[in-house]
Design a protein around this motif. Structure first.
Motif, mmCIF file in Angstrom:
data_model
loop_
_atom_site.group_PDB
_atom_site.id
_atom_site.type_symbol
_atom_site.label_atom_id
_atom_site.label_comp_id
_atom_site.label_asym_id
_atom_site.label_seq_id
_atom_site.Cartn_x
_atom_site.Cartn_y
_atom_site.Cartn_z
ATOM 1 N N ILE A 167 19.392 31.523 -23.869
ATOM 2 C CA ILE A 167 18.222 30.779 -23.592
ATOM 3 C C ILE A 167 18.499 29.449 -23.172
ATOM 4 O O ILE A 167 19.121 28.807 -23.861
ATOM 5 N N PRO A 168 17.852 28.789 -21.995
ATOM 6 C CA PRO A 168 18.454 27.449 -21.456
ATOM 7 C C PRO A 168 17.535 26.627 -22.056
ATOM 8 O O PRO A 168 16.561 26.793 -22.867
ATOM 9 N N GLY A 169 18.036 25.350 -22.064
ATOM 10 C CA GLY A 169 17.341 24.273 -22.765
ATOM 11 C C GLY A 169 17.439 22.838 -21.880
ATOM 12 O O GLY A 169 18.172 22.868 -20.898
ATOM 13 N N SER A 170 17.216 21.782 -22.393
ATOM 14 C CA SER A 170 17.291 20.437 -21.888
ATOM 15 C C SER A 170 18.849 20.177 -21.949
ATOM 16 O O SER A 170 19.603 20.460 -22.768
ATOM 17 N N ILE A 171 19.417 19.431 -20.675
ATOM 18 C CA ILE A 171 20.664 19.215 -20.661
ATOM 19 C C ILE A 171 21.201 18.112 -21.509
ATOM 20 O O ILE A 171 22.229 17.800 -21.687
ATOM 21 N N HIS A 172 20.165 17.711 -22.228
ATOM 22 C CA HIS A 172 20.581 16.266 -23.333
ATOM 23 C C HIS A 172 20.435 16.932 -24.698
ATOM 24 O O HIS A 172 20.744 16.304 -25.529
ATOM 25 N N LYS A 181 23.811 23.168 -25.353
ATOM 26 C CA LYS A 181 25.279 23.115 -24.411
ATOM 27 C C LYS A 181 25.823 24.687 -24.656
ATOM 28 O O LYS A 181 26.447 25.018 -23.644
ATOM 29 N N HIS A 226 24.339 26.995 -22.295
ATOM 30 C CA HIS A 226 24.623 26.688 -21.045
ATOM 31 C C HIS A 226 26.295 26.969 -20.680
ATOM 32 O O HIS A 226 26.171 27.521 -19.383
ATOM 33 N N ILE A 231 19.056 22.475 -12.653
ATOM 34 C CA ILE A 231 19.079 21.761 -14.020
ATOM 35 C C ILE A 231 18.261 22.539 -14.614
ATOM 36 O O ILE A 231 16.989 22.671 -14.428
ATOM 37 N N PRO A 232 18.813 23.291 -15.721
ATOM 38 C CA PRO A 232 17.734 23.877 -16.661
ATOM 39 C C PRO A 232 17.022 23.029 -17.391
ATOM 40 O O PRO A 232 17.236 21.945 -17.664
ATOM 41 N N GLY A 233 16.006 23.563 -18.140
ATOM 42 C CA GLY A 233 15.010 23.118 -19.141
ATOM 43 C C GLY A 233 14.767 23.995 -20.160
ATOM 44 O O GLY A 233 14.902 25.189 -20.210
ATOM 45 N N SER A 234 13.643 23.409 -20.835
ATOM 46 C CA SER A 234 12.826 24.385 -21.769
ATOM 47 C C SER A 234 12.351 25.756 -21.084
ATOM 48 O O SER A 234 11.531 25.526 -20.237
ATOM 49 N N ILE A 235 12.411 26.832 -21.860
ATOM 50 C CA ILE A 235 11.777 27.903 -21.205
ATOM 51 C C ILE A 235 10.060 27.937 -21.299
ATOM 52 O O ILE A 235 9.349 28.561 -20.764
ATOM 53 N N HIS A 239 14.927 27.889 -13.299
ATOM 54 C CA HIS A 239 15.617 29.169 -13.641
ATOM 55 C C HIS A 239 15.502 30.133 -12.895
ATOM 56 O O HIS A 239 16.339 31.021 -12.929
ATOM 57 N N LEU A 289 24.005 26.723 -12.699
ATOM 58 C CA LEU A 289 23.383 25.778 -13.455
ATOM 59 C C LEU A 289 24.296 24.556 -13.721
ATOM 60 O O LEU A 289 25.576 24.801 -13.652
ATOM 61 N N GLU A 340 24.754 20.783 -15.747
ATOM 62 C CA GLU A 340 24.395 19.698 -16.948
ATOM 63 C C GLU A 340 24.855 18.374 -16.384
ATOM 64 O O GLU A 340 24.368 17.456 -16.986
#
Lengths: 362, 362
Positions: free
Chosen positions: A255-260, A265, A268, B255-259, B268, B277, B279
């Protein structure tokens, strides 16, 4: 020899200090079932084992541990499933390094259900825990059992989600099955023992030792068709589980998320390395065709490995044969054939020859 | 014929209602440079163009538009770059559908710099805008020009990041180059005209029309080696740009983010479809080998398409030849050869034969 004596032999082999899973399997391949190993002349065993291990094998101390294990398995809902047991999970049998036996507590039939592993950080964010729980609940409601490691954070949330659906959850422990760790998950463990299944390959009383957790992780993925990583830092245990899953040929999902976010990480990194990015439980199920169906209608599942044993024996003939040739003859994958061969060896029907070839005996 | 007359011919062709980019290129292929098209007998042109278009071609109204364009290009820092111009971007020439001419305002040399497109949602989150700006600044500082579409949100942030680095930014407009749209980005557009480059393929005065934005998006990716999508909803213009980039053989990054974020769903979807993907800016640069180097030392760049024209002519011989055969002979990709052939056609050195074959003329 009655069933308790057979089990006592399994316990004695696996509880002897110095005999790890690989050594146990080597002895089984050479001598057959554990009682035959124990019945072997000590001089013969001495060619395989060092003096300390040989002494321990017959020691009173190991005898006491065996008695304790026999008492444990005598309680209701306590089980031990050995490599020779029909109930030993087929998927696990196909892995490189299957544990010789599994201590189980709870609904043993869950071992035969299709399963997905969900793992992730102990220090999960609230959103990560929520994702783990809702994916787990969706899988469990689709008839797929959730396997995780009973750790805090993502693991605990995944177990809770599994318990909320019909297919429940399996908690794989890195300790003895009678050791509650972490204590903050004691209530959850008790609930899983009642409505799900606890599994450990470690001896009763084994404390939480860092060195045991990689094997625990391998067992988590070994029991599962795929492995979903929800939140994970770089260089975390979850990535070890994911790597084990890849090595075992399982699909890995992340499951992806914020790059911050440090906890995105790990996910990713997995996606960059080829894991599937998923946003919904359906994304996962779409990549594992047949899993949902087998979860919904277990009675209609395709016949599993045992029924493949007979054709395998027939195709072997009585000439030495290597695995590759056998695979071509029966049209199965090497892992399937190796798993079946191991079972046939344990049943004394085939033996190994030098050069990785096999010989049918009966 | 002086340079202004030549340019007037380009303007007249491209400003004639009914003559789209594909029709213009077809006429160029058939007749040669625009002045030869205009010098052709009207009866001959009538075989290609309908009566309305033919009438418009010689109309006073188009004449006035041509005069206006000539006045515009006469101002300092205003340029028009035609397909026959050495300064026409090589990468763009290799695409399926290169605009016959580009109106440019600002630092024209940026057209020859290695470039990366950064696109995304107009309704960007603060974090998305910050990502766009910091990736853009990192690329620009590495000598890579940022191409985007001057929209609000991600585009504007990307341009600002580009302006903050050495390699600056190119804004590709979906309107005439003299039309400020959106007006909220008027200050940014003026800054780009001074320190970066504005580019449009549309006639002066062209208002913001929905139908023109897909071509604008195609031009954005056509000018770029790769395309980074920062935040994008499903079914958004940014995904159209990304698709154009894929069709043009560009690398696409997301750039990925929250689902749970609607603005991560487009990214996505791209990653699921094969986009990389990323970062960090370095993740992007690692996938585009040579880009950073060419950005840092433009003088040491490998010789570009024009120098490949001579060997191409030599290899063609004077027999009809198809593109595939020519590719094999010269060891270039089809897009490169097609681009070079188009230039040779415009220079009157080769012509097209039926069946997609080419004939060397001189």
């Amino acid at each position: 020899m009655d069933i308790d004596e057979q089990l006592a032999s399994w316990f004695r082999l696996t509880l002897t200090p110095g005999l790890g899973p690989a050594s146990v399997r080597r002895l089984l391949r050479q001598f057959g079932l554990p009682e035959r190993v124990l019945a072997a002349k000590r001089g013969e065993l001495a060619r395989q084992l060092d003096a300390d291990t040989l002494r321990a094998l017959d020691s009173a101390e190991v005898g006491r541990a065996v008695d304790e294990a026999l008492r444990w398995v005598d309680a209701p809902d306590h089980f031990v499933v050995t490599l020779a047991d029909e109930r030993y999970p087929k998927l696990l049998l196909e892995t490189e390094d299957p544990p010789p036996l599994l201590y189980c507590q709870g609904r043993l039939e869950l071992l035969e259900r299709p399963a997905i592993a969900i793992v992730g950080s102990r220090n999960a964010t609230a959103s990560g825990a929520q994702n783990a729980e809702s994916f787990a609940k969706a899988f469990s409601s689709a008839g797929i059992t959730i396997v995780s490691g009973l750790a805090l954070g993502i693991d605990a949330a995944a177990h809770r989600g599994g318990l909320a659906g019909a297919a429940s959850t399996i908690a794989v422990l890195g300790t003895g099955i009678d050791v509650l760790y972490p204590t903050r998950n004691a209530d959850l463990a008790r609930e899983i023992a009642e409505r799900g299944l606890l599994v450990s390959e470690f001896a009763l009383g084994t404390r939480a030792l860092g060195g045991n957790f990689p094997r625990r992780n391998q067992l988590i993925s070994g029991l599962s068709r795929g492995c979903l990583v929800v939140e994970a830092a770089l260089a975390s245990g979850s990535l070890i589980t994911a790597r084990a899953a890849l090595e075992q040929g399982r699909e890995v999902f992340a499951i992806p998320g914020s790059i911050h976010s440090p906890l995105a990480k790990g996910c990713h990194a997995l996606i960059k390395a080829g894991a599937k990015l998923v946003e919904t439980a359906d994304d996962v199920l779409a990549e594992l065709p047949g899993l949902r169906e087998s979860g919904r209608a277990p009675a209609e599942q395709a016949p599993a490995a045992p029924s493949r044993v007979e054709p395998l024996l027939a195709e072997m003939g009585f000439d030495p044969i290597d695995v590759d040739t056998l695979c071509r003859r029966v049209g199965l994958r090497a892992e399937e054939v190796s798993g079946a061969l191991l079972r046939l060896e344990l049943e004394g029907l085939v033996c190994t020859l030098p050069g990785g070839r096999y010989q049918r005996l009966k």
